[in-house]
Design a protein around this motif. Structure first.
Motif: not given
Length: 168
Positions: A3-20, A47-57
Protein backbone atom coordinates in the motif's frame (compact mmCIF):
# COMPACT_ATOMS: atom_id res chain seq x y z
CA UNK A 1 4.13 -2.73 2.39
CA UNK A 2 2.46 -2.73 -1.03
CA UNK A 3 0.00 0.00 0.00
CA UNK A 4 2.89 2.32 0.73
CA UNK A 5 4.90 1.32 -2.34
CA UNK A 6 2.70 0.69 -5.40
CA UNK A 7 5.73 -0.26 -7.46
CA UNK A 8 6.39 -3.27 -5.26
CA UNK A 9 2.80 -4.47 -5.54
CA UNK A 10 3.10 -4.60 -9.34
CA UNK A 11 6.50 -6.28 -9.28
CA UNK A 12 6.19 -8.48 -6.21
CA UNK A 13 8.04 -11.45 -7.80
CA UNK A 14 11.02 -9.29 -8.66
CA UNK A 15 11.00 -7.66 -5.22
CA UNK A 16 10.82 -11.02 -3.43
CA UNK A 17 13.68 -12.45 -5.51
CA UNK A 18 16.05 -9.59 -4.67
CA UNK A 19 17.04 -10.49 -1.06
CA UNK A 20 17.95 -14.15 -1.80
CA UNK A 21 19.89 -13.10 -4.92
CA UNK A 22 21.82 -10.46 -2.99
CA UNK A 23 22.50 -12.88 -0.13
CA UNK A 24 23.71 -15.61 -2.50
CA UNK A 25 25.92 -13.10 -4.34
CA UNK A 26 27.37 -11.89 -1.05
CA UNK A 27 28.06 -15.44 0.14
CA UNK A 28 29.79 -16.42 -3.11
CA UNK A 29 31.88 -13.25 -3.27
CA UNK A 30 32.76 -13.25 0.45
CA UNK A 31 34.06 -16.78 0.85
CA UNK A 32 34.09 -16.32 4.64
CA UNK A 33 31.54 -18.10 6.77
CA UNK A 34 32.24 -17.00 10.32
CA UNK A 35 29.40 -15.93 12.61
CA UNK A 36 30.48 -12.27 12.57
CA UNK A 37 30.81 -12.01 8.81
CA UNK A 38 27.54 -13.86 8.16
CA UNK A 39 25.78 -11.44 10.52
CA UNK A 40 27.37 -8.42 8.86
CA UNK A 41 26.48 -9.83 5.44
CA UNK A 42 22.84 -10.32 6.45
CA UNK A 43 22.78 -6.77 7.84
CA UNK A 44 24.24 -5.37 4.60
CA UNK A 45 21.69 -7.26 2.49
CA UNK A 46 18.88 -5.92 4.68
CA UNK A 47 20.25 -2.38 4.38
CA UNK A 48 20.52 -2.60 0.58
CA UNK A 49 17.00 -4.04 0.25
CA UNK A 50 15.63 -1.28 2.51
CA UNK A 51 17.38 1.45 0.47
CA UNK A 52 16.11 -0.02 -2.80
CA UNK A 53 12.59 -0.27 -1.37
CA UNK A 54 12.73 3.36 -0.23
CA UNK A 55 13.97 4.48 -3.66
CA UNK A 56 11.12 2.57 -5.35
CA UNK A 57 13.37 1.23 -8.10
CA UNK A 58 12.48 -2.46 -8.00
CA UNK A 59 10.86 -3.43 -11.28
CA UNK A 60 11.32 -5.82 -14.18
CA UNK A 61 13.73 -3.42 -15.87
CA UNK A 62 16.12 -3.04 -12.95
CA UNK A 63 16.15 -6.79 -12.19
CA UNK A 64 15.14 -8.66 -15.35
CA UNK A 65 14.70 -12.15 -13.88
CA UNK A 66 13.23 -13.47 -17.12
CA UNK A 67 16.67 -13.52 -18.77
CA UNK A 68 18.43 -15.43 -15.98
CA UNK A 69 17.64 -18.99 -17.17
CA UNK A 70 19.12 -18.36 -20.63
CA UNK A 71 21.90 -16.00 -19.57
CA UNK A 72 24.65 -18.60 -18.86
CA UNK A 73 24.31 -20.11 -22.35
CA UNK A 74 24.40 -16.66 -23.95
CA UNK A 75 27.45 -15.64 -21.92
CA UNK A 76 29.33 -18.80 -22.95
CA UNK A 77 28.49 -18.10 -26.59
CA UNK A 78 29.52 -14.44 -26.19
CA UNK A 79 32.86 -15.42 -24.63
CA UNK A 80 33.51 -17.62 -27.68
CA UNK A 81 32.68 -14.71 -29.99
CA UNK A 82 34.97 -12.42 -28.01
CA UNK A 83 37.82 -14.92 -28.41
CA UNK A 84 37.22 -15.26 -32.17
CA UNK A 85 37.09 -11.49 -32.58
CA UNK A 86 40.25 -11.07 -30.51
CA UNK A 87 42.10 -13.42 -32.87
CA UNK A 88 40.76 -11.50 -35.88
CA UNK A 89 41.88 -8.16 -34.40
CA UNK A 90 45.26 -9.66 -33.55
CA UNK A 91 45.69 -10.76 -37.18
CA UNK A 92 44.70 -7.29 -38.41
CA UNK A 93 47.13 -5.53 -36.11
CA UNK A 94 50.10 -7.84 -36.68
CA UNK A 95 49.60 -8.24 -40.43
CA UNK A 96 52.42 -6.77 -42.53
CA UNK A 97 49.77 -5.39 -44.90
CA UNK A 98 47.52 -3.33 -42.68
CA UNK A 99 43.92 -3.86 -43.73
CA UNK A 100 42.47 -1.63 -41.08
CA UNK A 101 39.94 0.71 -42.69
CA UNK A 102 37.55 1.84 -39.96
CA UNK A 103 33.90 2.22 -40.75
CA UNK A 104 30.77 3.45 -39.05
CA UNK A 105 27.29 2.19 -39.81
CA UNK A 106 24.00 1.26 -38.23
CA UNK A 107 22.81 -2.14 -37.12
CA UNK A 108 19.04 -2.68 -37.10
CA UNK A 109 17.55 -3.03 -33.62
CA UNK A 110 14.16 -1.37 -34.09
CA UNK A 111 12.06 -4.44 -33.25
CA UNK A 112 13.90 -5.19 -30.00
CA UNK A 113 12.80 -4.34 -26.49
CA UNK A 114 14.82 -1.75 -24.58
CA UNK A 115 16.51 -4.48 -22.52
CA UNK A 116 17.48 -6.41 -25.66
CA UNK A 117 18.88 -3.25 -27.25
CA UNK A 118 21.06 -2.58 -24.22
CA UNK A 119 22.31 -6.19 -24.09
CA UNK A 120 22.95 -6.12 -27.85
CA UNK A 121 24.84 -2.81 -27.71
CA UNK A 122 26.94 -3.97 -24.75
CA UNK A 123 27.69 -7.28 -26.48
CA UNK A 124 28.85 -5.40 -29.58
CA UNK A 125 31.13 -3.23 -27.45
CA UNK A 126 32.55 -6.23 -25.61
CA UNK A 127 33.51 -7.85 -28.91
CA UNK A 128 37.00 -6.66 -29.96
CA UNK A 129 37.07 -4.58 -33.12
CA UNK A 130 33.56 -3.16 -32.71
CA UNK A 131 32.08 -0.42 -30.59
CA UNK A 132 28.48 0.69 -30.06
CA UNK A 133 28.49 4.45 -30.41
CA UNK A 134 24.86 5.51 -30.02
CA UNK A 135 21.22 4.71 -30.65
CA UNK A 136 19.68 6.34 -33.72
CA UNK A 137 16.01 5.94 -34.63
CA UNK A 138 15.86 2.64 -32.78
CA UNK A 139 19.03 1.31 -34.45
CA UNK A 140 22.53 1.02 -33.01
CA UNK A 141 25.36 3.00 -34.55
CA UNK A 142 28.50 0.82 -34.66
CA UNK A 143 32.15 1.67 -35.26
CA UNK A 144 34.29 -1.20 -36.59
CA UNK A 145 37.98 -1.61 -37.41
CA UNK A 146 37.01 -2.76 -40.89
CA UNK A 147 34.10 -1.23 -42.80
CA UNK A 148 32.76 -4.74 -43.50
CA UNK A 149 32.65 -5.34 -39.74
CA UNK A 150 29.40 -3.40 -39.38
CA UNK A 151 27.64 -5.64 -41.91
CA UNK A 152 29.14 -8.72 -40.23
CA UNK A 153 27.63 -7.66 -36.90
CA UNK A 154 24.22 -7.13 -38.50
CA UNK A 155 24.35 -10.53 -40.23
CA UNK A 156 25.67 -12.43 -37.20
CA UNK A 157 23.72 -14.63 -34.80
CA UNK A 158 24.05 -12.02 -32.04
CA UNK A 159 20.69 -10.22 -32.53
CA UNK A 160 18.81 -13.52 -32.67
CA UNK A 161 20.54 -14.80 -29.52
CA UNK A 162 19.94 -11.53 -27.66
CA UNK A 163 16.23 -11.61 -28.49
CA UNK A 164 16.18 -15.27 -27.42
CA UNK A 165 17.16 -14.21 -23.90
CA UNK A 166 13.74 -12.68 -23.32
CA UNK A 167 11.61 -15.48 -24.79
CA UNK A 168 9.16 -16.74 -22.23
Amino acid sequence: MSARNPLLSRHRGTALALPPLLAAFWLVMSGHYTWLLLTLGAASVCLVVWVIWRMQVVDDESLPLRVLPRLPGYLLWLIGQIMLSAVTVLRLVWSPRRKIRPGVGTVPAAGMSDLSKVIYANSITLTPGTLSVSFRNGDIEVHALRAEGVAEVADSAMPRRVEGLEKR
